[in-house]
Design an enzyme around this catalytic site. Structure first.
Site, mmCIF file in Angstrom:
data_model
loop_
_atom_site.group_PDB
_atom_site.id
_atom_site.type_symbol
_atom_site.label_atom_id
_atom_site.label_comp_id
_atom_site.label_asym_id
_atom_site.label_seq_id
_atom_site.Cartn_x
_atom_site.Cartn_y
_atom_site.Cartn_z
ATOM 1 N N SER A 296 0.744 -1.169 0.051
ATOM 2 C CA SER A 296 -0.073 -0.002 0.062
ATOM 3 C C SER A 296 0.807 1.321 -0.001
ATOM 4 O O SER A 296 1.652 1.620 -0.967
ATOM 5 C CB SER A 296 -0.882 -0.124 1.169
ATOM 6 O OG SER A 296 -1.940 1.015 1.133
ATOM 7 N N ASP A 307 11.074 5.540 -9.286
ATOM 8 C CA ASP A 307 10.749 6.030 -10.736
ATOM 9 C C ASP A 307 11.436 7.116 -11.087
ATOM 10 O O ASP A 307 11.836 7.696 -12.258
ATOM 11 C CB ASP A 307 9.102 6.126 -10.837
ATOM 12 C CG ASP A 307 8.493 4.926 -11.377
ATOM 13 O OD1 ASP A 307 9.119 3.867 -11.489
ATOM 14 O OD2 ASP A 307 7.121 4.940 -11.261
ATOM 15 N N LYS A 321 -0.384 -4.297 -3.150
ATOM 16 C CA LYS A 321 -1.643 -3.986 -2.922
ATOM 17 C C LYS A 321 -1.660 -2.343 -3.113
ATOM 18 O O LYS A 321 -1.379 -1.597 -2.461
ATOM 19 C CB LYS A 321 -1.737 -4.229 -1.233
ATOM 20 C CG LYS A 321 -3.253 -3.977 -0.830
ATOM 21 C CD LYS A 321 -3.579 -2.498 -0.716
ATOM 22 C CE LYS A 321 -5.200 -2.360 -0.045
ATOM 23 N NZ LYS A 321 -5.483 -0.864 -0.076
#
Length: 521
Positions: A296, A307, A321
């Site tokens: 999460s 990224d 998740k």
């Protein structure tokens, strides 16, 4: 397989009381009849159960069970929260409650409540409670007959009220204590320390309303102590609130850099979350630790920093998740339903396919083969997404965050694991720290190991010479862990196990390497 329970990322949506059907839906006569028939069927079934079940059933229990079943049919994270469960959830998100201030557990369903760790500067710590103590009774009721949740609810209560407990230490007779409850902070960032003269370490357990503030405080302390790079540990962090995840990631990003995007069925759910200003730590090198227990919010932060090439991600692939839960408070409890999915800045889907277990989904091809980096799609496992970081480096999605550097955790030897499960280290040390003159040096001595062996024998915990030799290093560190936890706190106990923590060691080495390369250039 081990089960994981994760906090949902919560977007709070308050519905007006009494509104049970969206006003904009034109059901028509057929829809109204179908709805009426469904309600009648529900009432009939509830009536049959109530009148004929072998044991009496409370109406509220039936309602709770039916709501839970309906929502779990959608996906594992849509959920109905009873009033008490909703209260517990809000305490986790808000980071505060009133009680005595200690982490507790029950080794077995019938055992007394065990103090795992008292929180500093709380009624529990000021009363002298410490790791390994047993709470035998709460207000005259034996804790051996309670569940952990029932015991915790009895310990909690309004600030200023009293609770009487009976505490046993090291197998001795129980002593009665009356303590006054007080507001207790639920720290989501429990400790930080220096790994070496240049590399700092900070642990984040969950993401709540106080996490950003706590993390800033720890980072400032590490930098004052000389940290030129930082290892952020998100292992076994089940997540928490979305604003906290965005806030944590933004500390290390420049203004406008994306943290995460939400995509849902309704256009109104689609949104991009980005840093609204330059963070105070945009230049400090980072390593982030993740494992299969990271979920999460942990995946949002690690995926974002990966990224944007802001951190090296080390460890194991995370849980996967990435579902958005919208929480709607009700007159009785609350309901959370999945309304969207989370994507990293490069467009990777965080959510994995729950129709397969974690192991079946990610193994044996957890790390994509070299061919995938060349984007030969015909050789790519079906779940793998290939995306690219800001600097053009390939990263992999389709469920969870794949680490840049895969490091398996230390495998606890068989005897060591057995002793952990029986809480032998904790129970033994709880009695030993009562003795005067006990030091870390004595805990490390062969004589102390012999005392521990005698303790195990007296409790009929079988050990063999081979098993002991194979687990000797782990046993030694585990005894030190309990000693330092009881005498200096949770962070000191954690540090005692670092010589066996392969993932922290790798992250530290990578940070040292980065600093050396930076200095050389």
């Amino acid at each position: 397989m081990r089960k994981f329970f994760f906090f949902s990322l919560l977007v709070v949506l308050v519905l007006a009381a009494g509104r049970s059907w969206p006003e904009h839906v034109d059901e028509g006569a057929g829809g109204l009849y179908a709805r009426r028939d469904a309600l009648n069927t529900y009432r009939q079934v509830a009536s049959i159960v109530k009148e004929n079940a072998a044991e009496p059933v409370k109406e509220n229990d039936l309602l709770d069970a039916s709501l839970e079943g309906m929502l779990h049919h959608l996906d594992p994270h849509s959920n109905y929260y009873t009033p008490s469960a909703f209260k517990d959830l809000m305490e986790d998100v808000e980071g505060k409650f009133s009680g005595l201030g200690m982490l507790v557990a029950k080794p077995t369903p019938s055992s007394p409540l065990l103090v795992v760790s008292p929180i500093p500067d709380t009624p529990a710590s000021r009363a002298g409670l410490r790791s390994g103590d047993l709470i035998m009774e709460v207000d005259g009721e034996p804790t051996g007959k309670m569940t952990t949740r029932e015991a915790v609810r009895k310990l909690k209560g309004p600030a200023g009220t009293d609770v009487t407990i009976k505490v046993s230490r090291g197998g001795g007779s129980a002593q009665e204590l009356t303590l006054t409850r007080a507001p207790i902070p639920k720290y989501s960032v429990p400790f930080s320390f220096m790994l070496n003269s240049d590399v700092g370490y900070v642990k984040i357990n969950t993401f709540g309303n106080t996490t950003v503030r706590e993390l800033k405080r720890h980072l400032k302390s590490l930098i004052r102590n000389g940290a030129k790079s930082v290892v952020i540990d998100l292992r076994d962090n089940p997540g928490g609130s979305l604003p906290a995840a965005v806030g944590v990631a933004s500390l290390f990003l420049h203004e406008g850099q994306e943290v995460v995007s939400v995509r849902g069925r309704e256009l109104g759910m689609n949104r991009v979350y980005a840093a609204d200003s330059d963070g105070p730590y945009t230049k400090i090198p980072l390593a982030v630790l993740i494992n299969r227990g990271s979920a999460s919010a942990s995946e949002i932060v690690s995926g974002c920093l990966q990224d944007h090439d802001r951190a090296i991600i080390v460890g194991e692939r995370s849980w996967g998740k990435g579902l958005v839960q919208t929480l709607s408070p009700l007159q009785r409890g609350a309901v959370a339903i999945t309304t969207g999915r989370y994507y990293t800045p490069s467009g990777r889907l965080i959510q994995r396919d729950y129709s397969h277990s974690y192991d079946a989904y990610f193994f044996p091809d957890e790390q994509p083969k070299a061919e995938i980096a060349k984007e030969k799609k015909e050789e790519r496992p079906p779940y793998v997404q290939v995306a690219h970081t800001d600097n053009g480096r390939p990263v992999y999605g389709g469920g969870g965050i794949a680490p840049d550097v895969k490091v398996a955790p230390y495998k606890i030897p068989e005897l060591g694991l057995k002793l952990e499960q029986k809480r032998a280290f904790l129970n033994f040390m709880a009695k030993q720290v009562e003795k005067e003159g006990l030091t870390a040096k004595k805990v490390e001595s062969p004589a102390f190991a012999d005392t521990f062996k005698a303790y195990l024998k007296a409790r009929e915990i079988a050990i063999t010479s081979k098993g002991w030799d194979q687990s000797a290093e782990y046993i030694h560190k585990a005894l030190l862990r309990e000693y330092f936890t009881m005498t200096k706190g949770q962070g000191a106990g954690f540090q005692a196990m670092l010589p066996l923590d392969l993932q922290v060691q790798k992250a530290e080495a990578l940070m040292d390497q980065q600093l050396a390369e930076k200095k050389a250039s």
